[in-house]
Design a protein around this motif. Structure first.
Motif, PDB file in Angstrom:
ATOM      1  N   UNK A 127      11.558  -2.087 -13.964  1.00  0.00           N
ATOM      2  CA  UNK A 127      10.398  -1.201 -14.045  1.00  0.00           C
ATOM      3  C   UNK A 127       9.379  -1.544 -12.981  1.00  0.00           C
ATOM      4  N   UNK A 128       8.154  -1.132 -13.207  1.00  0.00           N
ATOM      5  CA  UNK A 128       7.086  -1.368 -12.234  1.00  0.00           C
ATOM      6  C   UNK A 128       6.747  -2.848 -12.127  1.00  0.00           C
ATOM      7  N   UNK A 129       6.477  -3.291 -10.891  1.00  0.00           N
ATOM      8  CA  UNK A 129       6.075  -4.675 -10.638  1.00  0.00           C
ATOM      9  C   UNK A 129       4.558  -4.728 -10.507  1.00  0.00           C
ATOM     10  N   UNK A 130       3.963  -5.809 -10.989  1.00  0.00           N
ATOM     11  CA  UNK A 130       2.513  -5.975 -10.983  1.00  0.00           C
ATOM     12  C   UNK A 130       2.135  -7.354 -10.455  1.00  0.00           C
ATOM     13  N   UNK A 131       0.907  -7.463  -9.979  1.00  0.00           N
ATOM     14  CA  UNK A 131       0.322  -8.752  -9.606  1.00  0.00           C
ATOM     15  C   UNK A 131      -1.074  -8.821 -10.199  1.00  0.00           C
ATOM     16  N   UNK A 132      -1.567 -10.032 -10.356  1.00  0.00           N
ATOM     17  CA  UNK A 132      -2.899 -10.197 -10.945  1.00  0.00           C
ATOM     18  C   UNK A 132      -3.989  -9.937  -9.920  1.00  0.00           C
ATOM     19  N   UNK A 133      -3.775 -10.350  -8.687  1.00  0.00           N
ATOM     20  CA  UNK A 133      -4.827 -10.239  -7.676  1.00  0.00           C
ATOM     21  C   UNK A 133      -4.642  -9.010  -6.806  1.00  0.00           C
ATOM     22  N   UNK A 134      -5.718  -8.312  -6.580  1.00  0.00           N
ATOM     23  CA  UNK A 134      -5.708  -7.202  -5.626  1.00  0.00           C
ATOM     24  C   UNK A 134      -7.116  -7.059  -5.077  1.00  0.00           C
ATOM     25  N   UNK A 135      -7.215  -6.570  -3.881  1.00  0.00           N
ATOM     26  CA  UNK A 135      -8.510  -6.347  -3.244  1.00  0.00           C
ATOM     27  C   UNK A 135      -8.558  -4.912  -2.750  1.00  0.00           C
ATOM     28  N   UNK A 136      -9.660  -4.544  -2.174  1.00  0.00           N
ATOM     29  CA  UNK A 136      -9.780  -3.166  -1.695  1.00  0.00           C
ATOM     30  C   UNK A 136      -9.154  -2.996  -0.321  1.00  0.00           C
ATOM     31  N   UNK A 137      -8.585  -4.072   0.225  1.00  0.00           N
ATOM     32  CA  UNK A 137      -7.750  -3.972   1.421  1.00  0.00           C
ATOM     33  C   UNK A 137      -6.321  -4.243   0.975  1.00  0.00           C
ATOM     34  N   UNK A 138      -5.351  -3.923   1.812  1.00  0.00           N
ATOM     35  CA  UNK A 138      -3.960  -4.167   1.453  1.00  0.00           C
ATOM     36  C   UNK A 138      -3.720  -5.664   1.324  1.00  0.00           C
ATOM     37  N   UNK A 139      -3.324  -6.087   0.133  1.00  0.00           N
ATOM     38  CA  UNK A 139      -3.100  -7.495  -0.153  1.00  0.00           C
ATOM     39  C   UNK A 139      -1.607  -7.748  -0.201  1.00  0.00           C
ATOM     40  N   UNK A 140      -1.142  -8.665   0.628  1.00  0.00           N
ATOM     41  CA  UNK A 140       0.287  -8.963   0.700  1.00  0.00           C
ATOM     42  C   UNK A 140       0.653  -9.975  -0.371  1.00  0.00           C
ATOM     43  N   UNK A 141       1.738  -9.699  -1.079  1.00  0.00           N
ATOM     44  CA  UNK A 141       2.272 -10.599  -2.094  1.00  0.00           C
ATOM     45  C   UNK A 141       3.696 -10.948  -1.700  1.00  0.00           C
TER      46      UNK A 141
END
Length: 192
Positions: free
Chosen positions: A112-126
């Motif tokens: 299913x969909x993958x999620x991360x805890x951290x995000x910013x208003x710029x593209x954040x690479x994980x």
């Protein structure tokens, strides 16, 4: 912050002690070659390179060590085609990407969909193992609730993450959107 400034002074003394090549007083004769030398001096930047190719100009560096870091961890803002944000270890030695603790799923089997805890208003690479994702808090509203599995790039772990932290939908990296390469070789930092 003090450690970072000391590190810059140690590794790049020319940044701290160098001076503009030419200064002028009122009435001094000015030549185009001297002005061009001043412009060349002022235009130097820190670049992030992948296999020797510039992938972005480093806009901001933040020393980010929680607890005792055997290897230093830096947060980096970079711009190329767009903005992106990510973490590095050993920034001024042999930089390597920070591997995220995992990609999270609401399912128990990493589907299913993958999620991360951290995000910013710029593209954040994980990064999860060798796979890259990105998130952007401005185009992906936060999801709340529990996650029931994590994937570290090689193994799916059926372990719940019971947290009220906001989670952000991850998208597979697209270099045309993030400016971040789809594959990473040898990373270097260059001041030129």
């Amino acid at each position: 912050m003090k450690k970072f400034i000391l590190l810059l002074i140690t590794l790049f003394p020319s940044l701290v002690f160098s001076q503009v090549p030419h200064t002028f007083q009122s009435g001094d004769p000015v030549s185009s070659s001297k002005i061009n030398e001043n412009f060349a001096f002022a235009s130097k930047r820190l670049y992030l390179k992948n296999n020797g190719t510039i992938i972005g100009t480093i806009l901001s560096v933040n020393y980010n060590c929680n607890g005792s870091c055997g290897v230093y961890n830096y947060d980096i803002f970079v711009t190329d085609k767009g903005f992106f944000f990510f973490g590095l270890y050993n920034m001024f030695f042999q930089p390597s990407l920070v591997t995220e603790s995992g990609v999270y799923y609401q399912s128990s089997d990493c589907t299913g969909n993958a999620y991360a805890i951290n995000a910013r208003s710029v593209n954040t690479v994980h990064r999860s193992g060798r796979k890259f994702y990105y998130s952007n808090a401005s185009d992906s509203p936060a999801t709340y609730g529990n996650m029931y599995s994590t994937y570290d790039g090689s193994t799916c772990r059926n372990q719940g993450m019971y947290s009220s932290d906001p989670k952000y939908l991850l998208k597979e990296n697209d270099e045309s959107i993030t400016g971040f390469p789809d594959s990473i070789g040898t990373l270097t930092i260059s001041y030129e």
